[in-house]
Structure formats: structure tokens, C-alpha cells
Design a protein around this motif. Sequence first.
Motif, short mmCIF file in Angstrom:
data_model
loop_
_atom_site.label_atom_id
_atom_site.label_comp_id
_atom_site.label_asym_id
_atom_site.label_seq_id
_atom_site.Cartn_x
_atom_site.Cartn_y
_atom_site.Cartn_z
N PHE A 52 57.38 44.17 93.15
CA PHE A 52 56.32 43.58 93.97
C PHE A 52 56.00 42.15 93.55
O PHE A 52 55.09 41.54 94.09
N GLU A 53 56.70 41.65 92.53
CA GLU A 53 56.60 40.25 92.13
C GLU A 53 58.02 39.70 92.11
O GLU A 53 58.98 40.45 91.99
N ALA A 54 58.13 38.36 92.15
CA ALA A 54 59.44 37.72 92.23
C ALA A 54 60.36 38.14 91.08
O ALA A 54 59.90 38.33 89.96
N SER A 55 61.63 38.30 91.39
CA SER A 55 62.63 38.64 90.37
C SER A 55 64.03 38.49 90.96
O SER A 55 64.23 38.77 92.13
N ARG A 107 57.78 46.35 88.92
CA ARG A 107 57.18 45.07 88.53
C ARG A 107 56.05 44.81 89.52
O ARG A 107 56.24 44.91 90.73
N HIS A 108 54.89 44.47 88.96
CA HIS A 108 53.70 44.29 89.80
C HIS A 108 52.79 43.27 89.12
O HIS A 108 52.77 43.18 87.89
N ASP A 110 49.63 43.15 88.63
CA ASP A 110 48.41 43.58 87.93
C ASP A 110 48.70 44.12 86.53
O ASP A 110 49.58 44.97 86.35
N LEU A 111 47.91 43.65 85.59
CA LEU A 111 47.96 44.19 84.22
C LEU A 111 47.63 45.68 84.30
O LEU A 111 46.67 46.07 84.97
N GLY A 112 48.41 46.52 83.65
CA GLY A 112 48.12 47.96 83.66
C GLY A 112 48.74 48.70 84.84
O GLY A 112 48.61 49.92 84.95
N SER A 113 49.42 47.98 85.75
CA SER A 113 49.96 48.63 86.95
C SER A 113 51.03 49.67 86.62
O SER A 113 51.09 50.74 87.24
N ALA A 114 51.86 49.38 85.62
CA ALA A 114 52.94 50.33 85.28
C ALA A 114 52.35 51.62 84.69
O ALA A 114 52.83 52.72 84.98
N GLU A 115 51.31 51.46 83.91
CA GLU A 115 50.66 52.64 83.33
C GLU A 115 50.05 53.50 84.45
O GLU A 115 50.17 54.73 84.45
N LEU A 116 49.41 52.82 85.39
CA LEU A 116 48.83 53.54 86.53
C LEU A 116 49.93 54.30 87.29
O LEU A 116 49.78 55.47 87.62
N GLY A 129 57.45 44.54 83.98
CA GLY A 129 56.52 43.41 84.01
C GLY A 129 55.26 43.78 84.76
O GLY A 129 55.31 43.98 85.98
N ASP A 130 54.15 43.93 84.02
CA ASP A 130 52.85 44.18 84.67
C ASP A 130 52.00 42.92 84.51
O ASP A 130 51.24 42.77 83.57
N GLY A 131 52.17 41.98 85.45
CA GLY A 131 51.46 40.70 85.37
C GLY A 131 51.70 40.06 84.02
O GLY A 131 52.83 40.02 83.53
N PRO A 132 50.62 39.59 83.37
CA PRO A 132 50.79 38.94 82.06
C PRO A 132 50.90 39.92 80.90
O PRO A 132 50.91 39.50 79.74
N GLY A 133 51.00 41.22 81.20
CA GLY A 133 50.98 42.24 80.14
C GLY A 133 52.26 42.32 79.32
O GLY A 133 52.44 41.56 78.37
N GLU A 134 53.14 43.23 79.68
CA GLU A 134 54.35 43.46 78.88
C GLU A 134 55.61 43.53 79.75
O GLU A 134 55.53 43.69 80.98
N HIS A 135 56.73 43.47 79.08
CA HIS A 135 58.05 43.58 79.74
C HIS A 135 58.97 44.19 78.67
O HIS A 135 59.82 43.50 78.10
#
Length: 313
Positions: A52-55, A107-108, A110-116, A129-135
Motif C-alpha cells: 500500500f506504499e511505493a515499492s 507494506r503500509h 501506518d506505524l503498527g499496521s503489520a502488527e494489526l 515496512g510499517d511507515g517509519p517503524g520497521e522493515h
Amino acid sequence: MEFDRSSIISVNQFDRTDIERLFALAHRLREVARGHVLCKLLEGKILGNLFFEASTRSRMSFATAFMRLGGQVNSTTGVQFSSMAKGETLADTIGVIQSFCDCIVIRHADLGSAELAARRSRVPVINAGDGPGEHPTQALLDLFTIFEERQTIDGSTVAMVGDLKYGRTVHSLAKMLTLYQGVTIVCIAPEEVQMPEPLVAELRAKNCTVIQTRHLDDGIRHADVVYVTRIQEERFEPAQFAQIRDVYVLDRAKVTTKCKPGVTIMHPLPRTTEIATDVDDLPNAAYFRQAENGVMVRMALFLLLFGLEKKLV
Ligand code: NCD
């Protein structure tokens, strides 16, 4: 960790034994990753590849890894062409997609999106990649590359350059480096995008030496690895971005006069102006090899998640 069917959300899930197991498997998969040896261990499985984000790289690397192992990939790219554009929540999207596939990569912004997503899914979810969180898988391939290029990670000095505030790849890599002995991380960033303080405190608490500076030449001088990142333009207002773009440019002259001989130059890519193209044909410019390594590292992760490690001949 128990790889079997677990979601991969953060690098904190891994210990050194897990990483060594994964790297040993990745090594064995190099020829499969290149298409020279056929492998069908994921035959019949479907990957839901949700970006859901560029890649370009991560999306295609995950897909290539799955397909090289005989699996099939069902993708969606961008919010614009998904049901989220009609107002669907991420939880509902995942609630549906999980019944279409055997594993989800997401990939999204929002921070925490993958956990959700992982909470809503009965199939494993991998955070791409969850926004500025982790990859986390980027950190695995980065670490694998350091090991491939230098044969050791213990005792290394790694300079991280650029957007250390929003750059999720540096967050994940820095955390993973704390699993190794005697590592120094030199954070080189403009004031506005320094490494977040809680993360610096976490790294220091885990016995990693952290040095912070705004001066590129000082910071790269003692580095074994220089890991350059892009300023994450999409997370800034245009006026703010204009002030910090192009602050650091690593060119061939700088590499040869300011860095240690044999320094390894890395970048998660895509690059903009932060590494000049005249660096590319230096033998220690590792960033294209780094991207290639992503396929075999992700293949190894898929085999572990599906409990198929022992089936690899
Ligand atoms: C990075 C990302 O998306 O976080 N790219 C990648 O996955 N290789 C780095 C970036 O976008 O700058």
C-alpha cells in the motif's frame, strides 16, 4: 524463535541462533535464487503481496523469492486501486485476504499496521515496512550482506547516514546489530532527522556504542561499513524537505580520501542524490549485491515459516 507459521513483525523476534540458521539456509539457496537450480517446495502455495506504499525492490524481491520456490503470487499495489480507496479498513482487508492465500506480505504507511494485520490473520504476516517503524527482512538482508562482504559482524563500526528518524531500515538494522559483540554505530544525520532518542537508549542498553554527529567526513572516517539512506521525502512537508535534501552526498572522491580502504558501501535503495553514481563501480560498492541477496534471504525465511527447511536437498 519458533519460525513455524509465525508472523514476522519486528527484528526483536530474532536471536543470533535464528539469524545464523536463516543465513546458512540462504547460502544454500543462491543458485535457486538465480534460477540455475529448480525448486518446487512452495508449489501450491499462494503469497498475498500487499503493497500500500511505493515499492519496486521489496515487492518484486518477495514475489521472486516465492516464485523461485514454485509458489504463486497474488498482489495489490497502492491504496488507489484497493478497496481502502472506498473506505475499507485494513483489518477488513486482511480479514478477507487471509482466506485467499498462505502467507501475507504487507507494506503500509501506518506505524503498527503489520502488527494489526497479523492479529487479524490466520496465515503468517511479514512486515515489509510499517511507515517509519520497521522493515525486518531488509535488516536480515543487510546483515547477510555485511557478513558476505566482510566475513564478520562482531567488532564492526557501522556508519548510518541520512534520514535516521523516518528510515525504518536503519531502525531494524541497528536493533539487529545489538546481537553482535563490540559493534559501534555512528549516526550521521541532520538535526531534524536524528536517530530517535528511545532507540539510541535501547541500543546503548544492549551494549552497542552509539556515536552521533552531523559531520559526514568525521563520521565515516573509522567506519567498516557506510550505510547510506534516502531522506524519506514522503514523510515531510515540501518546505521542510527542501531544507534537508542533498545535505550529504557520498561520491567517489569522498570514499577514496575519507573512508578506510576496503570500506563497504551499502544502501537499501532506492537512492536519489546521496550516493553519486561514480561510486557504483568501486569494488566495495555493495548496494546492488545487497538487493540481490534479498531474494535468497526471503526464500530462506519462507522455507522456515512453512517448516520446509529439512526438505531442501
Ligand atoms: C526502503 C524502504 O522502503 O524502507 N527501501 C527498501 O525497502 N529497500 C528505503 C527507502 O524507501 O528509502
